[in-house]
Design a protein around this motif. Structure first.
Motif, PDB file in Angstrom:
ATOM      1  N   LEU A 134     -69.775 -45.139 -61.736  1.00 14.90           N
ATOM      2  CA  LEU A 134     -69.949 -44.347 -60.519  1.00 14.90           C
ATOM      3  C   LEU A 134     -69.266 -42.984 -60.612  1.00 14.90           C
ATOM      4  N   ASP A 135     -68.255 -42.884 -61.479  1.00 18.07           N
ATOM      5  CA  ASP A 135     -67.512 -41.626 -61.625  1.00 18.07           C
ATOM      6  C   ASP A 135     -67.098 -41.475 -63.089  1.00 18.07           C
ATOM      7  N   PRO A 136     -68.041 -41.212 -63.977  1.00 20.36           N
ATOM      8  CA  PRO A 136     -67.759 -41.241 -65.418  1.00 20.36           C
ATOM      9  C   PRO A 136     -66.813 -40.155 -65.907  1.00 20.36           C
ATOM     10  N   ALA A 137     -66.601 -39.111 -65.147  1.00 20.62           N
ATOM     11  CA  ALA A 137     -65.710 -38.030 -65.581  1.00 20.62           C
ATOM     12  C   ALA A 137     -64.268 -38.225 -65.100  1.00 20.62           C
TER      13      ALA A 137
ATOM     14  N   GLN B 226     -55.360 -57.290 -72.535  1.00 21.10           N
ATOM     15  CA  GLN B 226     -56.171 -58.322 -73.167  1.00 21.10           C
ATOM     16  C   GLN B 226     -55.944 -58.387 -74.672  1.00 21.10           C
ATOM     17  N   GLY B 227     -55.170 -57.451 -75.214  1.00 18.28           N
ATOM     18  CA  GLY B 227     -54.897 -57.428 -76.644  1.00 18.28           C
ATOM     19  C   GLY B 227     -55.906 -56.655 -77.461  1.00 18.28           C
ATOM     20  N   ASP B 228     -56.845 -55.965 -76.821  1.00 19.26           N
ATOM     21  CA  ASP B 228     -57.862 -55.203 -77.533  1.00 19.26           C
ATOM     22  C   ASP B 228     -57.421 -53.737 -77.599  1.00 19.26           C
ATOM     23  N   PHE B 229     -56.535 -53.437 -78.544  1.00 19.89           N
ATOM     24  CA  PHE B 229     -55.966 -52.090 -78.619  1.00 19.89           C
ATOM     25  C   PHE B 229     -56.951 -51.084 -79.209  1.00 19.89           C
ATOM     26  N   SER B 230     -57.917 -51.556 -79.958  1.00 16.56           N
ATOM     27  CA  SER B 230     -58.956 -50.660 -80.457  1.00 16.56           C
ATOM     28  C   SER B 230     -59.775 -50.100 -79.297  1.00 16.56           C
ATOM     29  N   ALA B 231     -60.210 -50.980 -78.391  1.00 11.91           N
ATOM     30  CA  ALA B 231     -60.955 -50.536 -77.216  1.00 11.91           C
ATOM     31  C   ALA B 231     -60.081 -49.654 -76.323  1.00 11.91           C
ATOM     32  N   ALA B 232     -58.800 -50.020 -76.197  1.00 14.04           N
ATOM     33  CA  ALA B 232     -57.888 -49.240 -75.357  1.00 14.04           C
ATOM     34  C   ALA B 232     -57.754 -47.820 -75.897  1.00 14.04           C
ATOM     35  N   ALA B 233     -57.562 -47.679 -77.205  1.00 10.70           N
ATOM     36  CA  ALA B 233     -57.409 -46.355 -77.804  1.00 10.70           C
ATOM     37  C   ALA B 233     -58.686 -45.538 -77.648  1.00 10.70           C
ATOM     38  N   SER B 234     -59.839 -46.189 -77.796  1.00  9.57           N
ATOM     39  CA  SER B 234     -61.116 -45.493 -77.651  1.00  9.57           C
ATOM     40  C   SER B 234     -61.312 -44.984 -76.225  1.00  9.57           C
ATOM     41  N   LEU B 235     -60.961 -45.794 -75.258  1.00  8.85           N
ATOM     42  CA  LEU B 235     -61.099 -45.396 -73.857  1.00  8.85           C
ATOM     43  C   LEU B 235     -60.182 -44.221 -73.521  1.00  8.85           C
ATOM     44  N   VAL B 236     -58.979 -44.219 -74.090  1.00 11.74           N
ATOM     45  CA  VAL B 236     -58.077 -43.095 -73.865  1.00 11.74           C
ATOM     46  C   VAL B 236     -58.678 -41.811 -74.430  1.00 11.74           C
ATOM     47  N   GLU B 237     -59.269 -41.903 -75.603  1.00 13.32           N
ATOM     48  CA  GLU B 237     -59.894 -40.720 -76.194  1.00 13.32           C
ATOM     49  C   GLU B 237     -61.007 -40.184 -75.293  1.00 13.32           C
ATOM     50  N   GLN B 238     -61.770 -41.086 -74.693  1.00 21.45           N
ATOM     51  CA  GLN B 238     -62.817 -40.654 -73.765  1.00 21.45           C
ATOM     52  C   GLN B 238     -62.210 -39.949 -72.550  1.00 21.45           C
ATOM     53  N   GLY B 239     -61.097 -40.478 -72.061  1.00 20.34           N
ATOM     54  CA  GLY B 239     -60.423 -39.844 -70.934  1.00 20.34           C
ATOM     55  C   GLY B 239     -59.904 -38.459 -71.285  1.00 20.34           C
ATOM     56  N   LEU B 240     -59.399 -38.303 -72.512  1.00 18.50           N
ATOM     57  CA  LEU B 240     -58.871 -37.008 -72.935  1.00 18.50           C
ATOM     58  C   LEU B 240     -59.962 -35.945 -73.026  1.00 18.50           C
ATOM     59  N   GLU B 241     -61.196 -36.368 -73.185  1.00 22.37           N
ATOM     60  CA  GLU B 241     -62.292 -35.400 -73.187  1.00 22.37           C
ATOM     61  C   GLU B 241     -62.415 -34.718 -71.822  1.00 22.37           C
ATOM     62  N   HIS B 242     -61.993 -35.421 -70.787  1.00 23.16           N
ATOM     63  CA  HIS B 242     -62.089 -34.863 -69.430  1.00 23.16           C
ATOM     64  C   HIS B 242     -60.783 -34.203 -68.981  1.00 23.16           C
ATOM     65  N   GLU B 243     -59.660 -34.654 -69.504  1.00 20.89           N
ATOM     66  CA  GLU B 243     -58.358 -34.114 -69.094  1.00 20.89           C
ATOM     67  C   GLU B 243     -57.433 -34.105 -70.315  1.00 20.89           C
ATOM     68  N   PRO B 244     -57.627 -33.146 -71.220  1.00 22.81           N
ATOM     69  CA  PRO B 244     -56.927 -33.184 -72.507  1.00 22.81           C
ATOM     70  C   PRO B 244     -55.419 -32.999 -72.425  1.00 22.81           C
ATOM     71  N   HIS B 245     -54.911 -32.473 -71.325  1.00 22.51           N
ATOM     72  CA  HIS B 245     -53.474 -32.218 -71.234  1.00 22.51           C
ATOM     73  C   HIS B 245     -52.724 -33.283 -70.417  1.00 22.51           C
ATOM     74  N   GLU B 246     -53.413 -34.294 -69.939  1.00 24.04           N
ATOM     75  CA  GLU B 246     -52.763 -35.310 -69.104  1.00 24.04           C
ATOM     76  C   GLU B 246     -51.771 -36.120 -69.941  1.00 24.04           C
ATOM     77  N   VAL B 247     -50.503 -36.084 -69.517  1.00 23.24           N
ATOM     78  CA  VAL B 247     -49.449 -36.699 -70.325  1.00 23.24           C
ATOM     79  C   VAL B 247     -49.594 -38.215 -70.404  1.00 23.24           C
ATOM     80  N   ALA B 248     -50.029 -38.857 -69.325  1.00 27.11           N
ATOM     81  CA  ALA B 248     -50.172 -40.314 -69.353  1.00 27.11           C
ATOM     82  C   ALA B 248     -51.233 -40.738 -70.363  1.00 27.11           C
ATOM     83  N   LEU B 249     -52.333 -39.995 -70.428  1.00 23.17           N
ATOM     84  CA  LEU B 249     -53.365 -40.295 -71.417  1.00 23.17           C
ATOM     85  C   LEU B 249     -52.836 -40.093 -72.829  1.00 23.17           C
TER      86      LEU B 249
END
Length: 327
Positions: free
Chosen positions: A225-228, A243-266
């Motif tokens: 509903l809000d992909p960005a 859930q222990g899936d750190f590969s998926a977690a790292a990939s999702l963070v990279e997607q988030g950084l595409e929208h907010e590259p300077h966000e410290v939490a990401l």
């Protein structure tokens, strides 16, 4: 407080106001009576009389007074003036500060005039204010004290099912362990319109209940509903990490950084999840550098724990990260 004590206290407040020349002092005394017996009608009747007879003096004396000794009375005065939105939001602030008192048991809070007029948005804001101070509300005693709030939520959400407001309301019953009400509000909101905030509310409830699969599915719905929205990418990444899936977690963070590259939490989460996956010393150093910028220390410590469990990391570097965690 017994009914006799309440009655004598009300009488004393009248003396203070009319003979002692202290209307604000009388208000504070009556608020003390309310705190002792929130459902008793007598203090409210006395407050209404003071508001009617000594309003100019009270308005002057209460101006700018945000103390717990007067704010519950100010909420009631707003109700008497027909300002139902501000009355409810003010009571929410009081309840957040002192949830050990059943302020919602006040007769006016369940009055049909209020429940028929207060906006869904104002009640939602009031619900959020009850959570401002982070008190533990998931107990039988708290659920009993908050029963009038749950009743108000049921009435107002049925009368005015504004999806964003219902999603905010859902946080209060979730915090109290009333998960079925939280889900019911989400369902009621979805019946009107599917919005991101409802999906987030549903995800948060599943997460609190420990059902990570359903929490992840709800966050995925929110992202559709809000992909960005970078925050949603991080929320889902954190669930995948749980859930222990750190590969998926790292990939999702990279997607988030595409929208907010300077966000410290990401950036910190990405460094932590990559460290856990690969044992990268460079990523752990990046996390160590970013850690002081994370305001949420619990989240910072969780990321450090994840990272320090990475494979074949230098002991000195791990020790440096753990020293940050200990501070």
């Amino acid at each position: 407080m017994s009914s006799r004590s309440v009655a004598s206290g009300v009488g004393l407040a009248g003396v203070m106001a009319h003979c002692g020349g202290s209307p604000v002092g009388a208000v504070k005394f009556l608020v003390g009576a309310v705190a002792s017996a929130p459902a008793a009608p007598e203090p409210y009747a006395a407050l209404a009389e003071l508001w009617r007879d000594l309003r100019p003096e009270l308005e002057e004396g209460l101006e700018g007074d945000g103390s717990l000794g007067t704010v519950p009375a100010q909420a009631y005065f707003l109700f008497l003036d027909g300002d139902m939105d501000d009355a409810v939001m003010t009571l929410g602030s009081v309840t957040g500060a002192r949830p050990d008192v059943a302020w919602g048991a006040a007769p006016w809070f369940g009055d049909a005039r209020l429940l028929g007029a207060v906006s869904a948005e104002a009640l939602a804001e009031a619900c959020l204010r009850t959570l401002d101070h982070g008190h533990d509300l998931d107990t039988d005693e708290m659920r009993e004290r908050f029963a009038p709030w749950f009743d108000a939520i049921e009435v107002v959400s049925a009368r005015s099912p504004v999806p964003e407001a219902l999603a905010s309301m859902a946080r209060l019953p979730r915090s109290c362990g009333r998960y079925e009400l939280s889900f019911a509000l989400c369902d009621r909101a979805d019946a009107v319109d599917r919005v991101m905030w409802t999906a987030v509310a549903r995800a948060a409830t599943w997460r609190v209940m420990g059902d990570l699969d359903r929490a992840a599915a709800a966050f995925e719905c929110a992202l559709s509903l809000d992909p960005a929205n970078w925050s949603l990418h991080l929320d889902l990444a954190d669930v995948r990490a749980e859930q222990g899936d750190f590969s998926a977690a790292a990939s999702l963070v990279e997607q988030g950084l595409e929208h907010e590259p300077h966000e410290v939490a990401l950036r910190a989460a990405g460094a932590a999840y990559r460290t856990r996956l690969s044992g990268s010393s460079d990523d752990l150093r990046a996390l160590i550098a970013l850690a002081p910028e994370l305001a949420n220390t619990a989240y910072r410590n969780l990321l450090i724990d994840y990272a320090c469990a990475g494979p074949e990391l230098p002991r000195r570097l791990v020790a440096k990260a753990r020293r940050i965690r200990a501070n």
